[in-house]
Design an enzyme around this catalytic site. Structure first.
Site, PDB file in Angstrom:
ATOM      1  N   HIS A 130      -2.927  -2.163  -1.103  1.00  0.00           N
ATOM      2  CA  HIS A 130      -1.786  -1.850  -0.237  1.00  0.00           C
ATOM      3  C   HIS A 130      -0.442  -2.003  -0.952  1.00  0.00           C
ATOM      4  O   HIS A 130       0.533  -1.357  -0.582  1.00  0.00           O
ATOM      5  CB  HIS A 130      -1.832  -2.752   0.996  1.00  0.00           C
ATOM      6  CG  HIS A 130      -0.944  -2.304   2.112  1.00  0.00           C
ATOM      7  ND1 HIS A 130      -1.006  -1.040   2.665  1.00  0.00           N
ATOM      8  CD2 HIS A 130       0.048  -2.950   2.790  1.00  0.00           C
ATOM      9  CE1 HIS A 130      -0.110  -0.923   3.626  1.00  0.00           C
ATOM     10  NE2 HIS A 130       0.548  -2.063   3.719  1.00  0.00           N
ATOM     11  N   SER A 161       3.908   1.107   4.831  1.00  0.00           N
ATOM     12  CA  SER A 161       3.015   0.429   5.764  1.00  0.00           C
ATOM     13  C   SER A 161       3.404   0.780   7.208  1.00  0.00           C
ATOM     14  O   SER A 161       3.367   1.949   7.579  1.00  0.00           O
ATOM     15  CB  SER A 161       3.038  -1.081   5.513  1.00  0.00           C
ATOM     16  OG  SER A 161       1.975  -1.710   6.175  1.00  0.00           O
ATOM     17  N   ASP A 182      -6.925   0.733  -0.941  1.00  0.00           N
ATOM     18  CA  ASP A 182      -6.184  -0.079   0.027  1.00  0.00           C
ATOM     19  C   ASP A 182      -7.167  -0.720   0.999  1.00  0.00           C
ATOM     20  O   ASP A 182      -7.791  -0.032   1.814  1.00  0.00           O
ATOM     21  CB  ASP A 182      -5.184   0.811   0.776  1.00  0.00           C
ATOM     22  CG  ASP A 182      -4.155   0.012   1.571  1.00  0.00           C
ATOM     23  OD1 ASP A 182      -4.486  -1.108   1.995  1.00  0.00           O
ATOM     24  OD2 ASP A 182      -3.043   0.524   1.772  1.00  0.00           O
TER      25      ASP A 182
END
EC number: 3.4.14.5
Length: 907
Positions: free
Chosen positions: A861, A751, A828
């Site tokens: 994610h 991330s 995502d």
């Protein structure tokens, strides 16, 4: 097939195969502890080549051919076959002296060996997380250990609940066996044998029948009078914090249930909430709000225009993710006469399509002829600079059945307002509203009177002018009611404030006072404060970093700012979490590390009746850890440009400073985050250090949290510059250490950590780091959501140069690294796949090919769909080993193998 080995590969092998062989020898000898005498055990260790240093493959040397050593030992020229020669007296005397010295030395070595306990198996020693070296031997940590939950600490989930008459020290417990499915227990009776008679049973069984349908609860919420229980069943997930379910009202006296909406019991409800008076439930279905008064079967519809672009009482995607971290935007007043809620209009918010190629999250069957097309879910997702949802605070008068709003003269414009917190001021019919502008650097606290339908701004702060930083989203503001007999003349509230560059807590009283009483101060910060307010004793509880930014400890202070004391006496070094009972008389203390975690409930300083009960000691985990060779944890700080940065270095077991180790840097680096702390945590990084034998370093650079606003806010407007700079600076420090192989440095993150991995490789250009692994990275902050991004970067319209600098664009610099890896989930909904795809396009245009890519269909994610999460870490492991073994370096100069004539091979 055998091939020529490069020198670097041989060095890598010394950290893999050879060390495994050495440790297996140690394991074999240590396994005999229970079956042989101490003396023979000592002799075995002394004679063991892996311990006495006579192994043929000596550490720190190149490989030595075994035949050569054998030839050296039995060379004809060493006199082995010569006739014996008599020894003169002088020589004999010296031999006696040498012999006695050897025996004495052996005896001293034996004493030292026994005293040091090196002969002991590691499982006989207590776990010491701060040990500087590894003694004994144990099993290696495996990936299955890490991802199979073997290192998870057991924790009891304690939910404090206030009694119907304000009783303190009560726990709400589920699945208590014979005592019932849902019970309320006084903590003072917990664990006292057969105490079921002392418990209040709310639900006897784990299921109940409604009109022939079996209802199995997912979540339960008791009413304040303990007469009803709101039950959720058949939950279906939506986004990270939200979903839908069926809701029921369970009657405690009769142990029976009924639908929340008798006329629509199969309707999917998004949110439901009991009133403080236990007499009504407000809920949202299909984005409209409804009210059910429990003395009637009737359901009253509060709003009617809710739909796909207009939400009532629940947040949209961006507010759920970035503001509330939850699914509720509904707040009952304490007297139950009013309901505050958000009206969210996202009609102007652009749509982003998320594609699902394998699954169909909607649950809908495709139309005939469309079976082979992916399911597409269109999300209203405001990217940086794009239109935000328009959010307004509205109220519902329960008695008048009327929806209304309260206007504020100096309020932010609709397109420049974020509403981040709503707090009812007790039974005063007043409400505190916390708002910021879109870029989150101007704060307004608004006080509204819903009975008079008036409001005013009582506090304004401009942090952009103060230090150039931002306001974090918070939902910890706590109302403190007036109690003149107890020293509180006026109503007030406690809030997080900025004091001399650090986050602290202040007490504002009366409600419209903008000058607080300081409850904490110093060069440290409070964390999610306050934790609880004990109104009876005028005491505030909070958790802070006062002892160390890497630790957490609980404290108490009086409302006048005096009498600060630690809740856990003599707590020492550690990371503590504290959950306080409704009245503040008791606290669940969870010790998170660095040692084996434990839990206990104690009486607080305001409670004169001393109490302590251990809930969890994690003895099973302690035994498991003792049997493993754990990484050596080295906490320290480094100086980068005058800033002190926290660092955690994980060293392999049996670390040897004379060896050269490769180093993996793991980081997240996001604003106000923290990775370097003293929690007990055995993760992929621990596996890399303990099993693969690499050093793993984590640096919390500038921009991260809990070290003050000067260090934190310097990154604003230019994300990635200082974060990458600090990782490179730290890597140079480690590269200069004598035990580090400076040619084998890698960095990875997920991330924001993935973004900073790429930014570091871009900024470094292969000078320090040779390898990088980025998972689900942001590559252009214009692609990320507005509320998060603009808090740290401003709007793109106001900071175009900053966005350009933060974007991963210098692909020529990326080409100078040996190799890098990118992985991303195709579905995502948070960091869109668009980030990776646009970077790949830049790489293609520049002809850059020194990278690998792995994408995961239908994964969000977190990358979990269809075994994807384990594949992520297997890939990281395999890719890293190949990097440090020099395989990726060979790819740069790969040549086709010359072909051999098949006829020659047959000969």
């Amino acid at each position: 097939m055998p091939r020529q080995r490069a020198p670097k590969e041989e060095e890598a092998e010394l950290l893999t195969k050879q060390e495994r062989s050495t440790r297996s020898s140690e394991d074999a000898s240590d396994a005999s502890v229970s079956s042989i005498s101490t003396t023979s055990l000592v002799l075995e260790h002394i004679n063991n080549p892996a311990i006495n240093g006579t192994s043929r493959s000596r550490r720190g040397e190149k490989y030595t051919d075994e035949d050569d050593e054998a030839q050296e030992a039995f060379d004809v020229e060493d006199g082995r076959y010569k006739a014996p020669v008599a020894v003169d007296k002088k020589t004999r005397r010296w031999l006696w002296i040498v012999g006695i010295a050897c025996v004495t030395g052996w005896a001293l070595a034996l004493v030292f060996f026994l005293m040091s306990g090196s002969y002991k198996h590691v499982s006989t020693r207590p776990h010491d997380p701060l040990a500087s070296s590894t003694k004994g031997s144990g099993k290696k940590i495996t990936m299955d250990d890490v991802f199979g939950g073997s290192f998870y600490a057991q924790q009891q989930s304690v939910k404090w609940i206030a009694g119907p008459n304000g009783e303190d020290g009560l726990l709400l417990e589920k699945n208590t066996g014979n005592a019932g499915y849902l019970v309320v227990e006084d903590i003072r009776n917990k664990g006292d044998g057969d105490s079921s008679a002392k418990k209040t049973k709310l639900m006897q069984k784990s299921s109940f029948d409604v009109d022939g349908k079996l209802v199995r609860p997912n979540e339960v919420w008791p009413s304040k009078d303990f007469k009803k229980v709101l039950v959720q069943s058949d939950f279906e997930k939506n986004w990270r914090h939200s979903g839908t379910g069926k809701y029921w009202i369970f009657d405690v006296a009769t142990q029976t249930g009924e639908p929340l909406d008798p006329e629509n019991q199969d309707g999917r409800v998004q949110l439901a909430s009991l009133s403080p008076q236990s007499d009504a439930v407000v809920f949202t279905r299909d984005n409209n709000m409804y009210l059910r008064k429990l003395d009637s079967k009737e359901v009253i519809q509060i709003t009617r225009d809710g739909g796909s672009e207009l939400f009532y009482g629940i947040p949209d995607w961006v507010y759920e993710e970035e503001v509330f971290q939850g699914n509720s935007a509904t707040w009952w007043s304490e007297d139950g006469k009013y309901i505050a809620f958000l009206r969210t209009d996202e009609s102007t918010v652009p749509t982003y399509p998320v594609q699902y190629f394998v699954s169909r999250p909607s649950g809908n069957k495709p139309k005939a002829g469309e079976e082979n097309y992916p399911e597409v879910r269109n999300i209203k997702y405001p990217k940086a600079g794009a239109p935000n949802p328009i959010v307004a605070l509205q109220f519902y008068d329960v008695e008048k059945a009327e929806v209304f709003s309260v206007e504020i003269e100096d309020d932010f414009r609709d397109n420049n307002r974020l509403i981040t917190e709503i707090v009812w001021a007790g039974k005063t019919k007043q409400v505190l509203v916390r708002e910021t502008n879109r870029e989150s650097d101007i704060l307004k606290v608004v006080l509204m009177d819903v009975e008079k339908r008036t409001g005013k701004t009582v506090r304004t702060e401009n942090v952009a002018e103060l230090d150039g930083g931002w306001f974090e989203v918070s939902q910890k503001t706590t109302f403190v009611p007036a109690d003149p007999d107890n020293g509180r003349k006026d109503d007030g509230y406690i809030d997080t404030i900025i004091h001399e560059g650090y986050d602290h807590i202040g007490y504002f009283t009366p409600l419209d006072n903008d000058k607080p009483v300081l409850l904490s101060q110093g060069e440290w910060e409070v964390v999610d404060a306050p934790s609880r307010v004990d109104l009876k004793n005028n005491m505030v509880y909070y958790v802070s970093t006062e002892k160390s930014s890497m630790e957490r400890h609980a404290y108490s202070v009086f409302l006048n700012g005096t009498g600060t004391s630690e809740v856990v006496e003599n707590s020492g070094s550690g990371y503590y979490e504290a959950s306080f009972s409704a009245g503040g008389s008791y606290a669940l203390i969870t010790y998170q590390g660095p040692g084996i975690p434990w839990q206990k409930i104690i009486s607080t300083p305001s409670n004169k009746d001393k109490f302590e009960k251990v809930l969890e000691e994690n003895k099973h985990l302690d035994r498991f850890v003792r049997e493993r060779e754990m990484p050596i944890l080295n906490y320290q700080t480094i100086d980068v440009d005058g800033f002190k940065l926290n660092v955690l270095e994980r060293r392999p077991p049996h670390f040897n400073e004379k060896k050269k180790y490769p180093v993996l840097f793991y980081q997240y680096s996001g604003p106000n985050s923290q990775e370097v702390n003293k929690k007990f945590h055995v993760d992929f990084q621990a596996y890399v250090a303990a099993n693969l034998g690499y050093i793993v370093v984590t640096v919390d650079g500038r921009g991260t949290g809990f070290l003050g606003r000067k260090l934190r806010c310097i990154t604003r407007g230019n994300l990635g510059y200082y974060e990458a700079h600090d990782q490179i600076a730290a890597a140079k420090i480690w590269a200069s250490k004598k035990y580090v192989d400076a040619d084998r440095l890698a960095i990875w993150g997920w991330s924001f950590g993935g973004f900073n991995t790429l930014k570091t490789l871009e900024q470094d250009g292969g000078q320090t780091f040779k390898y990088g692994m980025a998972v689900a990275p942001v590559t252009d902050w214009r692609y990320y959501d507005s509320i998060y991004t603009e808090r740290f970067m401003h709007m793109p319209q106001n900071n175009a140069a900053g966005y350009d600098n933060s974007t991963i664009t210098d692909v020529a610099s990326l080409a100078k690294n040996t190799r890098f890896l990118i992985m991303h989930g195709v579905a995502d909904d948070n960091v869109h796949m668009q980030n990776t795809l646009t970077l790949l396009d830049r790489l293609d245009l520049a002809g850059v090919e020194n990278y690998d890519v792995h994408v995961f269909p239908d994964s969000d994610h977190s990358i979990y769909f269809h075994n994807a999460n384990r594949i992520v870490y297997d890939k990281l492991r395999w890719w890293l080993i190949n990097a440090f073994n020099g395989e990726w370096a060979k790819i740069k100069t790969a040549e086709p193998k010359s072909q051999v004539d098949a006829r020659l091979e047959r000969r």
